[in-house]
Structures are given as C-alpha cells and as structure tokens.
Design a protein around this motif. Structure first.
Motif, PDB file in Angstrom:
ATOM      1  N   HIS A  11       0.896  -1.292  -0.318  1.00 24.58           N
ATOM      2  CA  HIS A  11       0.385  -0.160  -0.104  1.00 24.58           C
ATOM      3  C   HIS A  11       0.957   1.018   0.355  1.00 24.58           C
ATOM      4  O   HIS A  11       0.836   2.237  -0.673  1.00 24.58           O
ATOM      5  CB  HIS A  11      -1.133   0.461   1.372  1.00 24.58           C
ATOM      6  N   GLY A  12       1.960   1.091   0.262  1.00 23.10           N
ATOM      7  CA  GLY A  12       2.955   1.897   0.869  1.00 23.10           C
ATOM      8  C   GLY A  12       2.962   3.012  -0.018  1.00 23.10           C
ATOM      9  O   GLY A  12       3.253   3.732  -1.344  1.00 23.10           O
ATOM     10  N   ALA A  13       3.715   1.895  -1.496  1.00 27.65           N
ATOM     11  CA  ALA A  13       4.515   1.833  -2.684  1.00 27.65           C
ATOM     12  C   ALA A  13       3.966   2.159  -3.690  1.00 27.65           C
ATOM     13  O   ALA A  13       2.720   1.812  -3.541  1.00 27.65           O
ATOM     14  CB  ALA A  13       5.916   1.326  -2.699  1.00 27.65           C
ATOM     15  N   ALA A  28       8.910  -6.673  -5.236  1.00 23.56           N
ATOM     16  CA  ALA A  28       9.707  -5.186  -5.828  1.00 23.56           C
ATOM     17  C   ALA A  28       9.135  -3.206  -5.851  1.00 23.56           C
ATOM     18  O   ALA A  28       6.897  -4.377  -6.156  1.00 23.56           O
ATOM     19  CB  ALA A  28       9.806  -5.420  -7.815  1.00 23.56           C
ATOM     20  N   ALA A  29       9.033  -2.972  -5.386  1.00 23.82           N
ATOM     21  CA  ALA A  29       8.275  -1.722  -5.689  1.00 23.82           C
ATOM     22  C   ALA A  29       8.654  -1.152  -6.133  1.00 23.82           C
ATOM     23  O   ALA A  29      10.042  -0.702  -5.995  1.00 23.82           O
ATOM     24  CB  ALA A  29       8.397  -1.445  -4.004  1.00 23.82           C
ATOM     25  N   ASN A  31       9.181   3.258  -6.553  1.00 23.43           N
ATOM     26  CA  ASN A  31       8.795   5.020  -6.279  1.00 23.43           C
ATOM     27  C   ASN A  31       9.323   6.144  -7.129  1.00 23.43           C
ATOM     28  O   ASN A  31      10.374   5.904  -7.407  1.00 23.43           O
ATOM     29  CB  ASN A  31       9.048   5.074  -4.582  1.00 23.43           C
ATOM     30  N   VAL A  34      10.510  10.545  -6.881  1.00 16.30           N
ATOM     31  CA  VAL A  34      10.212  11.603  -6.266  1.00 16.30           C
ATOM     32  C   VAL A  34      11.194  12.372  -5.624  1.00 16.30           C
ATOM     33  O   VAL A  34      12.375  12.690  -7.015  1.00 16.30           O
ATOM     34  CB  VAL A  34      10.761  10.488  -4.784  1.00 16.30           C
ATOM     35  N   GLU A  35      11.291  13.564  -4.980  1.00 21.11           N
ATOM     36  CA  GLU A  35      12.500  14.331  -4.790  1.00 21.11           C
ATOM     37  C   GLU A  35      13.512  13.758  -4.115  1.00 21.11           C
ATOM     38  O   GLU A  35      13.698  12.701  -3.795  1.00 21.11           O
ATOM     39  CB  GLU A  35      12.507  15.382  -3.147  1.00 21.11           C
ATOM     40  N   GLN A  37      18.312  13.208  -3.587  1.00 18.13           N
ATOM     41  CA  GLN A  37      19.370  14.214  -2.613  1.00 18.13           C
ATOM     42  C   GLN A  37      20.084  14.855  -3.821  1.00 18.13           C
ATOM     43  O   GLN A  37      20.406  14.924  -4.646  1.00 18.13           O
ATOM     44  CB  GLN A  37      20.200  13.016  -2.577  1.00 18.13           C
ATOM     45  N   GLU A  49      17.273   4.660  -8.866  1.00 13.45           N
ATOM     46  CA  GLU A  49      18.010   4.227  -8.352  1.00 13.45           C
ATOM     47  C   GLU A  49      17.546   3.023  -7.223  1.00 13.45           C
ATOM     48  O   GLU A  49      16.081   2.589  -7.504  1.00 13.45           O
ATOM     49  CB  GLU A  49      18.000   4.962  -6.729  1.00 13.45           C
ATOM     50  N   ASN A  51      17.672  -0.439  -5.074  1.00 15.08           N
ATOM     51  CA  ASN A  51      18.075  -0.569  -4.246  1.00 15.08           C
ATOM     52  C   ASN A  51      17.610  -2.566  -4.181  1.00 15.08           C
ATOM     53  O   ASN A  51      17.038  -3.121  -3.568  1.00 15.08           O
ATOM     54  CB  ASN A  51      17.605  -0.869  -3.026  1.00 15.08           C
ATOM     55  N   LEU A  87      14.022  11.116  -8.601  1.00 16.90           N
ATOM     56  CA  LEU A  87      14.421   9.905  -8.380  1.00 16.90           C
ATOM     57  C   LEU A  87      13.477   9.212  -9.041  1.00 16.90           C
ATOM     58  O   LEU A  87      12.352   9.188  -8.155  1.00 16.90           O
ATOM     59  CB  LEU A  87      15.691  10.199  -6.828  1.00 16.90           C
ATOM     60  N   GLN A  89      13.299   5.199  -7.692  1.00 14.17           N
ATOM     61  CA  GLN A  89      13.300   4.086  -6.736  1.00 14.17           C
ATOM     62  C   GLN A  89      13.140   2.909  -6.888  1.00 14.17           C
ATOM     63  O   GLN A  89      11.364   3.339  -6.879  1.00 14.17           O
ATOM     64  CB  GLN A  89      13.188   4.961  -5.740  1.00 14.17           C
ATOM     65  N   THR A  91      13.072  -0.413  -5.447  1.00  8.35           N
ATOM     66  CA  THR A  91      13.275  -1.390  -3.976  1.00  8.35           C
ATOM     67  C   THR A  91      13.263  -3.507  -4.559  1.00  8.35           C
ATOM     68  O   THR A  91      11.732  -3.029  -4.632  1.00  8.35           O
ATOM     69  CB  THR A  91      13.222  -0.765  -2.688  1.00  8.35           C
TER      70      THR A  91
END
Lengths: 240, 303
Positions: A11-13, A28-29, A31, A34-35, A37, A49, A51, A87, A89, A91
């Motif tokens: 639910h979060g990703a 796999a997720a 995102n 996003v902002e 770095q 990115e 991970n 970005l 991302q 994961t």
C-alpha cells in the motif's frame, strides 16, 4: 505457464509486484518520481536508484553489482527526460533465493532475469512513463549440451553455462550476463533463442486473444499480465 | 529526500473529536486489534519464515543460522542477532542507509524484549565451548507500515523463532558433524518464553488510550507506551515515548490490558503453528519414529 505474478501487494509504495519464478521470488516496489538528494541530482533527467535487499543479511558487494546491472537496464527502459531533477527508486526485496549451494556467479546470473522482470512490472504498476517493454529470460546449457529455458535448481547444479538475457519489444539486447564456459557460436545460438523467447513473452494478441507471432511453452505471459492489468484498471468504466 | 505525508489539520481534528466520543475511524473499539494473519511458507522444508499482517501493516521475518566461533568473553553462549532495516518498500519517505528514529526505536525495543529477556536460550546454541557455536540471525523486513510495526515485528519474530529448526549435529571429541536437513530431522530452538509487544497510544494528555493505532492515529498521538510481556504476565520491558505525562495507576491498567492482548497473540501464534505442522506432517506417526532424538538401533553383527 509463465511466472507467478501478483500486482500491487503493497500500500505504501507507488507501484509494487510480487514475482515468483521456479528459482526465486521477488517483491519489487517502485517509487517515483520523488525528490532527489542533492548529490544524486541530474539536471536533465531523473536519477535511477535500485536497492536490492537479500533474504538474510545485509546487502554487500554482490548486491551492489546486481543493483548496477539492473539500474543500467532500467535506465534504457524509462523515459528519464520527462522528470528531470527527480529520483526513480526501485526496491527489490528477495523473498526466496536460489539455493546457496550453487556457485556464486551462477547464483547471481540466475537471479538477474527475475530481478529485471520484477522491476519492470513494478515500474509499470507505478505508472511511470516507459519507453519500451522489456522481458528477461534465463537460459542454461545443461551437461548434455541442450539449452533449457527457465531451468530448475537441479539443472543449474550441473550446467555448463548459464545466461541471463533481456530484450525489449524492438529486439534490442539490453542485458547479457553469463556464467560458465562457452564459445561465441554457442552464445549466438543462445542469444537467438533468448530473443525469440523474450519477444514471445510480449507477442501481440489478435482480437480473440490468440498469439499472432511465435509460440513458446510459457506463452505471451508479459503481454497477458499487462493487458489484464489495464483491463482491471478500466473495469469500473465498463461496469457503469 | 521526501518525507511521509503528515495528516492535515482537518484530518487530525476529525480523528481526535471522534476519539473523544469513543469512536475510531475504522469503527473498532478503542482496545481492539485489527485482524492479525500469520503465514508460513508452503514448502515443508523451509523453516523460520513468517509473514505477519496486522490490518494493512505487513512484516516478514526470516531466521537463518550458521556455525561460527563464539566471542572469546562468552565462551558458553551462541550468538543471536536481530537485524531490522526499514526500506523504501514502505513508501518513498524512507532513506536507504541512513537509519531514522523509528528504525532505531524498533531495533532497541526488539533487542530489549526478545534478546535481552533471554527468550532464546543462547547457551543451547553452543556446540563446543570456546570453539564452535551457532549464530542465529533474524532478519525483519517491514513491507508495509500502517501503524503498529513494533507489535507486528515482535509477533513475526517470536513466531519465526518457534517455526525455525536448526540443523542437528554430533560431537566426537573435537570433531563436529553438522547434518544436512535431508540426513537428519532438524531440531527446534530452545525458547524460554514467548514475549509479545503491545503498543498503547495516548491522546488528550493521556486521558484517551488506544491500542493498535493505525498510521493516521499514530501520527496524531501525543505519546505511547510499548509493553512487552509473555502470557504468564511477566513484563520484559516498558518503554514510554512522547512527552505526555502518565500517572502510575493508568500504567497498571495499560499493563493489564496488554496482558489480555498478549494472551490473544500467544494463542494465535500457537494455533497457527499447530495448523502449519498438521498440514505439513505428511508422514503422520512415522515422523516421531524418524526423529533424530530417538535412540539409534544398533545392528547386531551376524553370527
């Protein structure tokens, strides 16, 4: 029969997928955008990115290497210029890994196609703009010299060489990682077979849902997954 | 880096005014837990993996073990480590490689309630004093956070420890043989008790107490207590975070309420483990006969 896939388990990703093949299963997720770095920020495109998180233990050099390989493939799949200075991302949580009794290089190559397929499906689920469709396949040359698609763990133990290849829908080679001994002629034969398999996975269907070009044992699983997902997304419109 | 979205003022005011009327947004009672589901891998040869869901919160735990040399100052003890790292699977707000406060609290709470309460008897992990011992490692992966990750992680870890089997071994003098799963039936870990965490959230200067808060409720709360205890009512640790003062009597009632929940969780884990064992017990009574703990039948020489 393709791999076992379930869409959006988290639910979060933004986008997520669970992908289970014979050898491993991956959550796999994705995102994004996003902002980013400051140090990773790119002025003209989005940074990617990846991970990778192993089942047990912290990620080490081996995961770093896998991450770099997957990131390179995803960079050629994503429309990065659409979201500059952001970005994307990805994961990848490995939930079942190939047996640790296998040789290191064999283990790594055996994981790669599943990692690529899982991250691609997660990106598609997250609604990120994609340039093309990619499918990856694992091929093993077993001791008798036969080439096996999606080999089982037993076949991996005694295999001569193992190849992870990824092609997009235009037939461009995006990934080629191999382990074991082989010659160029053999690799070319394998690459041809891999291309056929990858293209079959995303072969277009005609109106009745029949495959239009090329047939393999696993059928157009990737195309089917994406079609089903798209249909489920507009189901509300047809219901009203 | 992106941050997790904070609830708006309207959202939090709505939640708080509902709580003042003893109502929760998901129509649970104030001390009611969301449905808890506990899953084990379908492969009968895989042990020590659990997938716990409390509502939308989801945690997986994986236990592994290897043989290592024990620490020189603890010659008679095996090693037990708990590893939990939050990942962006939970959402883009988590930064990789930089532990934030939640992560630090989580590992501290799990360390206090399970490792330092001696739930796992580390002495039983010793093979040869000072030379060989087992290193049991627990990896927790939080996949989805909708509140209550302390409770979920603790439950996942305790269930996984109970589900895990370590390989059997044999010692002949200085020689140690560790047997493969196929050679000998693996052995359970020795657990001395089964602690569980229960988190209680405080609102309105401690006058409203809520158990198993969702993420939104967690973001609006003023303070929390995490109580770890086992089903016998033995408290392993109490941690209180947030600035709100709580009087001693209400702390006692929190502990009593937590005990109730802990009994519920303990029963749930036990039932799930029994069910799993029954489903995978294909051999039936043969399993007891084949156990490595049985005495070996020595064949008498012919003639």
């Amino acid at each position: 029969m393709g791999p076992d896939i379930s869409h959006h388990p988290l639910h979060g990703a933004d986008g997520s997928v669970t992908f289970s093949s014979k050898l491993c299963s991956i959550l796999a997720a994705a995102n994004g955008p996003v902002e980013v770095q400051r140090r990773d920020e790119l002025p003209e495109e989005a940074a990617v990115e990846v991970n990778i998180r192993p089942v047990s233990g912290v990620s080490g050099p081996r995961e770093r290497w896998l991450e770099s390989v997957v990131a390179a493939v995803l960079r050629s799949v994503l429309h990065l210029h659409m979201h500059p200075r952001t970005l994307i991302q990805v994961t990848l949580q490995i939930t079942k890994a190939p047996s640790s009794t296998l040789k290191g290089a064999v283990q790594d190559v055996a994981l790669l196609p599943s990692l690529i397929n899982a991250s691609f499906l997660a990106l598609a689920d997250g609604g990120l703009p994609l340039r093309n469709t990619v499918a990856a396949v694992l091929l093993a040359v077993v001791s008798t010299g036969e080439v096996r698609e999606e080999p089982s763990e037993k076949e991996l133990v005694g295999c001569k060489s193992l190849h992870g290849l990824a092609y997009n829908n235009h037939g461009d080679l995006l990934l080629s990682e191999s382990a074991g001994g082989f010659d160029l002629a053999e690799w070319e034969r394998i690459a041809d077979q891999a291309e056929e398999t990858c293209r079959a996975a995303m072969a277009p269907l005609d109106e009745d849902g029949v495959v239009m070009e090329g047939t393999t044992s696993s059928g157009p699983w990737l195309r089917q997954e994406l079609t089903d997902k798209a249909q489920a997304a507009v189901a509300w419109r047809e219901a009203t | 880096m992106p941050h997790a979205t904070r609830p708006s003022t309207n959202e939090s005011n709505f939640l708080l005014s509902a709580l003042r009327e003893n109502l929760r947004l998901d129509s649970r009672a104030l001390d009611q837990y969301r449905p808890i589901s506990l899953q084990f891998p379908s492969d009968p040869d895989v042990h020590g993996q659990t997938d716990v869901r409390i509502g939308k919160t989801r945690v997986i735990c994986n236990i592994s073990c290897e043989v290592i040399t024990p620490y020189p100052d603890r010659k008679f003890d095996g090693v037990f480590t708990i590893n939990c790292e939050l990942s962006p699977l939970m959402g883009a707000g988590v930064e990789v490689g930089r532990p934030d406060q939640t992560e630090a609290l989580l590992s501290r709470i799990l360390d206090k309630s399970i490792r330092r309460s001696n739930a796992l008897d580390t002495e039983s992990l010793c093979i040869i004093a000072g030379q060989k011992c087992f290193h049991v490692r627990a990896d927790l992966h939080v996949l989805d956070d909708d509140g209550g990750i302390f409770d979920a992680c603790c439950l996942a870890l305790v269930a996984a420890l109970q589900h895990f089997r370590r390989p059997d071994y044999e010692v002949h003098g200085e020689q140690v043989t560790v047997f493969d799963v196929r050679e000998r039936e693996p052995v359970r870990l020795t657990l001395q008790h089964h602690p569980f965490c229960v988190t209680t959230s405080y609102y309105d200067a401690g006058t409203i107490m809520v158990q198993d808060a969702t993420l939104l409720e967690e973001q609006c709360r003023e303070g929390e207590t995490v109580v770890s205890m086992n089903r016998h009512g033995e408290v392993c640790q109490i941690a209180k975070y947030g600035g709100v003062p709580v009087d001693a009597l209400s702390m006692l009632s929190v502990v009593n309420q937590s005990w109730e929940k802990v009994t519920m969780m303990d029963a749930l884990v036990r039932e799930a483990l029994l069910k799993d064992e029954r489903e995978k017990d294909k051999g039936g009574r043969m399993k007891a006969e084949l156990s490595a703990e049985n005495e070996r039948v020595m064949e008498r020489p012919v003639g």
